[in-house]
Design an enzyme around this catalytic site. Sequence first.
Site, PDB file in Angstrom:
ATOM      1  N   ASP A 133      96.378  83.697  34.588  1.00 41.80           N
ATOM      2  CA  ASP A 133      96.690  82.448  33.874  1.00 41.80           C
ATOM      3  C   ASP A 133      96.561  82.743  32.377  1.00 41.80           C
ATOM      4  OD1 ASP A 133      95.096  79.136  33.748  1.00 41.80           O
ATOM      5  OD2 ASP A 133      97.029  79.881  33.008  1.00 41.80           O
ATOM      6  N   ASP A 158      87.931  91.161  28.309  1.00 41.62           N
ATOM      7  CA  ASP A 158      89.364  91.427  28.459  1.00 41.62           C
ATOM      8  C   ASP A 158      89.649  91.598  29.951  1.00 41.62           C
ATOM      9  OD1 ASP A 158      92.074  92.554  27.367  1.00 41.62           O
ATOM     10  OD2 ASP A 158      91.340  93.966  28.882  1.00 41.62           O
ATOM     11  N   GLY A 159      90.651  90.901  30.442  1.00 42.13           N
ATOM     12  CA  GLY A 159      90.926  90.908  31.883  1.00 42.13           C
ATOM     13  C   GLY A 159      91.266  92.279  32.423  1.00 42.13           C
ATOM     14  N   PRO A 194      96.271  88.976  22.443  1.00 46.06           N
ATOM     15  CA  PRO A 194      95.436  89.711  23.386  1.00 46.06           C
ATOM     16  C   PRO A 194      96.076  89.897  24.770  1.00 46.06           C
ATOM     17  CG  PRO A 194      94.703  87.451  23.319  1.00 46.06           C
ATOM     18  CD  PRO A 194      95.909  87.534  22.422  1.00 46.06           C
ATOM     19  N   GLN A 249      92.570  84.299  18.621  1.00 48.19           N
ATOM     20  CA  GLN A 249      93.756  83.418  18.513  1.00 48.19           C
ATOM     21  C   GLN A 249      93.392  82.172  17.693  1.00 48.19           C
ATOM     22  OE1 GLN A 249      94.487  82.969  22.774  1.00 48.19           O
ATOM     23  NE2 GLN A 249      92.265  82.869  23.032  1.00 48.19           N
ATOM     24  N   ASP A 294      87.889  85.485  30.866  1.00 47.50           N
ATOM     25  CA  ASP A 294      88.748  85.130  29.731  1.00 47.50           C
ATOM     26  C   ASP A 294      88.212  85.815  28.471  1.00 47.50           C
ATOM     27  OD1 ASP A 294      90.872  82.569  29.055  1.00 47.50           O
ATOM     28  OD2 ASP A 294      89.843  83.555  27.388  1.00 47.50           O
ATOM     29  N   HIS A 300      98.715  73.682  37.146  1.00 43.68           N
ATOM     30  CA  HIS A 300      97.549  74.233  37.849  1.00 43.68           C
ATOM     31  C   HIS A 300      97.701  74.178  39.375  1.00 43.68           C
ATOM     32  CE1 HIS A 300      95.430  73.446  33.858  1.00 43.68           C
ATOM     33  NE2 HIS A 300      95.472  74.753  34.015  1.00 43.68           N
TER      34      HIS A 300
HETATM   35  N1  SAM Z   1      98.993  77.510  30.687  1.00 44.53           N
HETATM   36  C1  SAM Z   1      99.071  78.580  29.715  1.00 44.53           C
HETATM   37  C2  SAM Z   1     100.412  79.249  29.757  1.00 44.53           C
HETATM   38  O1  SAM Z   1     101.233  78.882  30.588  1.00 44.53           O
HETATM   39  O2  SAM Z   1     100.659  80.118  28.907  1.00 44.53           O
HETATM   40  C3  SAM Z   1      97.923  79.540  29.880  1.00 44.53           C
HETATM   41  C4  SAM Z   1      96.640  78.852  29.519  1.00 44.53           C
HETATM   42  S1  SAM Z   1      95.183  79.749  29.392  1.00 44.53           S
HETATM   43  C5  SAM Z   1      94.377  78.800  28.203  1.00 44.53           C
HETATM   44  C6  SAM Z   1      95.616  81.275  28.561  1.00 44.53           C
HETATM   45  C7  SAM Z   1      94.361  82.122  28.385  1.00 44.53           C
HETATM   46  O3  SAM Z   1      94.652  83.525  28.360  1.00 44.53           O
HETATM   47  C8  SAM Z   1      93.571  81.850  27.098  1.00 44.53           C
HETATM   48  O4  SAM Z   1      92.363  81.223  27.436  1.00 44.53           O
HETATM   49  C9  SAM Z   1      93.344  83.234  26.486  1.00 44.53           C
HETATM   50  O5  SAM Z   1      92.078  83.383  25.877  1.00 44.53           O
HETATM   51  C10 SAM Z   1      93.513  84.113  27.712  1.00 44.53           C
HETATM   52  N2  SAM Z   1      93.780  85.538  27.462  1.00 44.53           N
HETATM   53  C11 SAM Z   1      94.723  86.072  26.652  1.00 44.53           C
HETATM   54  N3  SAM Z   1      94.656  87.425  26.685  1.00 44.53           N
HETATM   55  C12 SAM Z   1      93.647  87.763  27.556  1.00 44.53           C
HETATM   56  C13 SAM Z   1      93.088  88.989  28.011  1.00 44.53           C
HETATM   57  N4  SAM Z   1      93.549  90.182  27.572  1.00 44.53           N
HETATM   58  N5  SAM Z   1      92.072  88.944  28.913  1.00 44.53           N
HETATM   59  C14 SAM Z   1      91.587  87.741  29.359  1.00 44.53           C
HETATM   60  N6  SAM Z   1      92.061  86.531  28.941  1.00 44.53           N
HETATM   61  C15 SAM Z   1      93.086  86.553  28.042  1.00 44.53           C
END
Ligand code: SAM
Length: 314
Positions: free
Chosen positions: A169, A151-152, A178, A44, A119, A75
Amino acid sequence: MKPFSFIRKFPKNSKWILEFTQGPHSAHLFQVKKTLVHKKTPFQTVDIVELFRYGKTLFLDERLQISQADEFLYHESIVHPALLTHPNPQKVLIIGGADGGTAYQTLKHKSIEKLFLVDIDAQLIKLCQKFLPEINRGVFKNPKLKVMPADGRKFLSETREKFDVVISDLTAPLLEPPSYLLFTEEFYRIVYDKLDKQGIFSLQADGANHINNKTFAAIHKTVGKVFPIVKGLRVFIPSYDDCWGFIIASKKYDPTLLEPTEIKTRMEKRGLKGLKFYDEKIHQSLFVLPKAIQTAIAKQKRVIKDNKPLVSFE
Ligand code: SAM
């Protein structure tokens, strides 16, 4: 002093961000005090800036994620209603959450023995550690926290761990990777299987207001195909300029039935203090959704599937 008028010409050398959150016809406008990071990671585009109005703020792919001024609203809402609904959460998984704010709030519960944060973006985790200490407040040094760049969905499919609470989150489910395959019925079945029998799942579920609520309603419908108890909640977040929707899905306990006295007892028992928004009085009010949102949920037919993913802005 003249009230602010329409911007016809931006002041010389000023820097502004126009954030398009609901499609191409409306946007939020932020004046930038200082640019701290602009970097393309393999997953990203990361912007960390200091805004005049909201302080340090993280944007991912040009969408505001979290800002210093009001991150606690987000949070505290994604963590405490869910964790307090569980009678004794000890092992928790956060999917996403690289800024560390969700992890910081989770570890306020002294009952937690092990917290996993998975993450996908290792570079982003490092950038947040360096540039957003006001949000993660040193949580990455907490020995209870295990951070895994992965990847989650892949992690959860392969792990043999079982969790008391899983918190999603994630970034919004836009079509390109992703995160979009972590908003589907198939993924929620994986979450269900990796939760213990009293397990609780808390997720950010996009905007939930009278005009923009389709994504929220579709996620609610989809989670409802898997979990017996599904409750929507929302909180107004100034930097989003939107009522933000969260969902709590539960195998056994209904979060809306948790009484203020019981919440207070659990907060004291877990040493949960220093919160800036959530408390035992506000808990049940978070779940009071206006008629328009209730109707949107009731009418929603869309179940999000891997082969028919959801795209925000619909
Ligand atoms: N507060 C934000 C919102 O409301 O959209 C979310 C914040 S948090 C920073 C979002 C996180 O999702 C990012 O750190 C991103 O790298 C993570 N992310 C996106 N796709 C993912 C996946 N497939 N597996 C794990 N983490 C992922």
